[in-house]
Design an enzyme around this catalytic site. Sequence first.
Site, mmCIF file in Angstrom:
data_model
loop_
_atom_site.group_PDB
_atom_site.id
_atom_site.type_symbol
_atom_site.label_atom_id
_atom_site.label_comp_id
_atom_site.label_asym_id
_atom_site.label_seq_id
_atom_site.Cartn_x
_atom_site.Cartn_y
_atom_site.Cartn_z
ATOM 1 N N ALA A 15 0.814 -1.235 0.000
ATOM 2 C CA ALA A 15 0.000 0.000 0.000
ATOM 3 C C ALA A 15 0.843 1.280 0.000
ATOM 4 C CB ALA A 15 -0.929 -0.003 1.227
ATOM 5 N N SER A 16 2.174 1.141 -0.075
ATOM 6 C CA SER A 16 2.993 2.355 0.038
ATOM 7 C C SER A 16 2.908 3.220 -1.208
ATOM 8 C CB SER A 16 4.456 1.988 0.310
ATOM 9 O OG SER A 16 5.013 1.283 -0.783
ATOM 10 N N ASP A 64 7.395 -8.335 5.570
ATOM 11 C CA ASP A 64 7.695 -8.977 4.297
ATOM 12 C C ASP A 64 6.598 -10.021 4.088
ATOM 13 O OD1 ASP A 64 8.553 -10.614 2.248
ATOM 14 O OD2 ASP A 64 10.638 -10.691 2.933
ATOM 15 N N VAL A 65 5.781 -9.849 3.057
ATOM 16 C CA VAL A 65 4.621 -10.737 2.889
ATOM 17 C C VAL A 65 5.026 -12.204 2.717
ATOM 18 C CG1 VAL A 65 3.093 -8.956 1.927
ATOM 19 C CG2 VAL A 65 4.472 -10.365 0.382
ATOM 20 N N ASN A 91 -2.110 -7.338 -2.807
ATOM 21 C CA ASN A 91 -1.629 -6.530 -3.928
ATOM 22 C C ASN A 91 -0.111 -6.495 -4.060
ATOM 23 O OD1 ASN A 91 -1.797 -4.041 -5.867
ATOM 24 N ND2 ASN A 91 -0.559 -3.337 -4.133
ATOM 25 N N SER A 144 -2.455 -10.323 -13.068
ATOM 26 C CA SER A 144 -1.936 -9.531 -14.193
ATOM 27 C C SER A 144 -2.388 -10.181 -15.480
ATOM 28 C CB SER A 144 -0.404 -9.500 -14.153
ATOM 29 O OG SER A 144 0.098 -9.002 -15.383
ATOM 30 N N TYR A 157 7.312 -14.198 -13.209
ATOM 31 C CA TYR A 157 6.209 -13.296 -12.846
ATOM 32 C C TYR A 157 4.865 -13.835 -13.382
ATOM 33 C CZ TYR A 157 3.613 -8.830 -12.624
ATOM 34 O OH TYR A 157 2.681 -7.847 -12.378
ATOM 35 N N LYS A 161 1.538 -15.078 -11.251
ATOM 36 C CA LYS A 161 0.211 -14.464 -11.426
ATOM 37 C C LYS A 161 -0.813 -15.490 -11.915
ATOM 38 C CE LYS A 161 1.410 -10.288 -10.169
ATOM 39 N NZ LYS A 161 0.933 -9.745 -8.888
HETATM 40 N N1 LIG Z 1 1.903 -1.623 -12.808
HETATM 41 C C1 LIG Z 1 1.400 -2.507 -13.659
HETATM 42 O O1 LIG Z 1 1.381 -2.272 -14.883
HETATM 43 C C2 LIG Z 1 0.826 -3.809 -13.182
HETATM 44 C C3 LIG Z 1 0.216 -4.639 -14.127
HETATM 45 C C4 LIG Z 1 -0.324 -5.843 -13.704
HETATM 46 C C5 LIG Z 1 -0.264 -6.208 -12.376
HETATM 47 N N2 LIG Z 1 0.353 -5.385 -11.466
HETATM 48 C C6 LIG Z 1 0.413 -5.847 -10.094
HETATM 49 O O2 LIG Z 1 -0.173 -4.886 -9.252
HETATM 50 C C7 LIG Z 1 0.461 -4.923 -7.965
HETATM 51 C C8 LIG Z 1 0.952 -3.535 -7.614
HETATM 52 O O3 LIG Z 1 1.831 -3.103 -8.636
HETATM 53 P P1 LIG Z 1 2.455 -1.628 -8.678
HETATM 54 O O4 LIG Z 1 2.690 -1.341 -10.111
HETATM 55 O O5 LIG Z 1 1.653 -0.696 -7.860
HETATM 56 O O6 LIG Z 1 3.884 -1.935 -8.001
HETATM 57 P P2 LIG Z 1 4.864 -1.007 -7.146
HETATM 58 O O7 LIG Z 1 6.224 -1.576 -7.355
HETATM 59 O O8 LIG Z 1 4.649 0.419 -7.435
HETATM 60 O O9 LIG Z 1 4.378 -1.289 -5.640
HETATM 61 C C9 LIG Z 1 4.569 -2.562 -5.073
HETATM 62 C C10 LIG Z 1 4.166 -2.541 -3.616
HETATM 63 O O10 LIG Z 1 4.416 -3.841 -3.081
HETATM 64 C C11 LIG Z 1 5.172 -3.721 -1.884
HETATM 65 N N3 LIG Z 1 6.022 -4.894 -1.716
HETATM 66 C C12 LIG Z 1 6.927 -5.402 -2.590
HETATM 67 N N4 LIG Z 1 7.522 -6.475 -2.055
HETATM 68 C C13 LIG Z 1 6.979 -6.654 -0.815
HETATM 69 C C14 LIG Z 1 7.176 -7.594 0.227
HETATM 70 N N5 LIG Z 1 8.065 -8.583 0.109
HETATM 71 N N6 LIG Z 1 6.455 -7.461 1.361
HETATM 72 C C15 LIG Z 1 5.563 -6.460 1.511
HETATM 73 N N7 LIG Z 1 5.315 -5.549 0.551
HETATM 74 C C16 LIG Z 1 6.019 -5.649 -0.596
HETATM 75 C C17 LIG Z 1 5.988 -2.448 -2.064
HETATM 76 O O11 LIG Z 1 6.379 -1.939 -0.783
HETATM 77 C C18 LIG Z 1 4.972 -1.558 -2.772
HETATM 78 O O12 LIG Z 1 4.112 -0.980 -1.811
HETATM 79 C C19 LIG Z 1 1.585 -5.962 -8.074
HETATM 80 O O13 LIG Z 1 1.149 -7.191 -7.582
HETATM 81 C C20 LIG Z 1 1.818 -6.056 -9.567
HETATM 82 O O14 LIG Z 1 2.358 -7.295 -9.937
HETATM 83 C C21 LIG Z 1 0.903 -4.194 -11.844
#
Ligand SMILES: NC(=O)c1ccc[n+]([C@@H]2O[C@H](COP(=O)([O-])OP(=O)(O)OC[C@H]3O[C@@H](n4cnc5c(N)ncnc54)[C@H](O)[C@@H]3O)[C@@H](O)[C@H]2O)c1
Length: 249
Positions: A15-16, A64-65, A91, A144, A157, A161
């Site tokens: 959620a950051s 760490d999830v 997420n 995804s 990846y 997913k």
């Molecule tokens: N951005 C895209 O185009 C896209 C497309 C398809 C799916 N997604 C999925 O959507 C989700 C969010 O993507 P985003 O683009 O916002 O990514 P991002 O990299 O901007 O954010 C990822 C978040 O996950 C947290 N995180 C990562 N590893 C972690 C861990 N080990 N423990 C706890 N928290 C952890 C980070 O702190 C951050 O808050 C992801 O699952 C990603 O695979 C993103």
Amino acid sequence: MDLALNGKVAVVTGASRGIGRAVALALAGEGTQVACIATSADRAQATATACTDLGVKSIAYGVDVSDSQAVHDLARTINEEFDGVDILVNNAGITRDGVFMRMKEDDWDRVMDVNLKGAFNFTHALTRGLLKRGGAGRIINMASVVGLAGNAGQANYAASKGGLVSMTKSLAKEFGSRGVTVNAIAPGFIETDMTGEVPESHREMMTSAIALGRAGTPDDVASGVVFLASAAGAYVTGQVLVIDGGMRL
Ligand SMILES: NC(=O)c1ccc[n+]([C@@H]2O[C@H](COP(=O)([O-])OP(=O)(O)OC[C@H]3O[C@@H](n4cnc5c(N)ncnc54)[C@H](O)[C@@H]3O)[C@@H](O)[C@H]2O)c1
């Protein structure tokens, strides 16, 4: 339409920033209390503060999830501090891309551990409580489009997913009789830090393949989460909601 999200409690991992931050804020905007999870509480704090500014209780937590014990401990704390949880949004996710023949075992393991086992950990830790909440529990997994179609250079990846999609469908069958819905969202190309490093030439190629002619925003994805979490989505379970602007048409 009454979304009936006011007063509910949601846990949002990752959620950051990016999609997770948008999801937390969209739920808070509907009156939902939000436990904001990131790798450290410091990182999630800005989102939690923004949610609090919208008038709901919100607390930042760090974990760490992929760490099963730490997630179970945190779930206990969250259940105590919020008096139960109604909505879980798995997420958090990472990429470690590379062509398959050069992919290291650690790249495979880490992506599986965070993206797939992380969702298992939180679901496992919170489901008992969710099932006790009177039949309106919601689990939403961030998959995804590459989990549906595959993608060269993203075998780890895409597999994580795809696994999330299968877990979603299995849990929908397992929890359905208890009134808990389990769905996945499959975003396409969304503008976040995760996609920020995509080279401009590749970005143009990807955007040109999107029917709506633009990359998605985190808010586009958050709208789907709000629907699935709300009373409006009560009869939807085991589904994958593709939010890709028509990229895969
Ligand atoms: N951005 C895209 O185009 C896209 C497309 C398809 C799916 N997604 C999925 O959507 C989700 C969010 O993507 P985003 O683009 O916002 O990514 P991002 O990299 O901007 O954010 C990822 C978040 O996950 C947290 N995180 C990562 N590893 C972690 C861990 N080990 N423990 C706890 N928290 C952890 C980070 O702190 C951050 O808050 C992801 O699952 C990603 O695979 C993103």
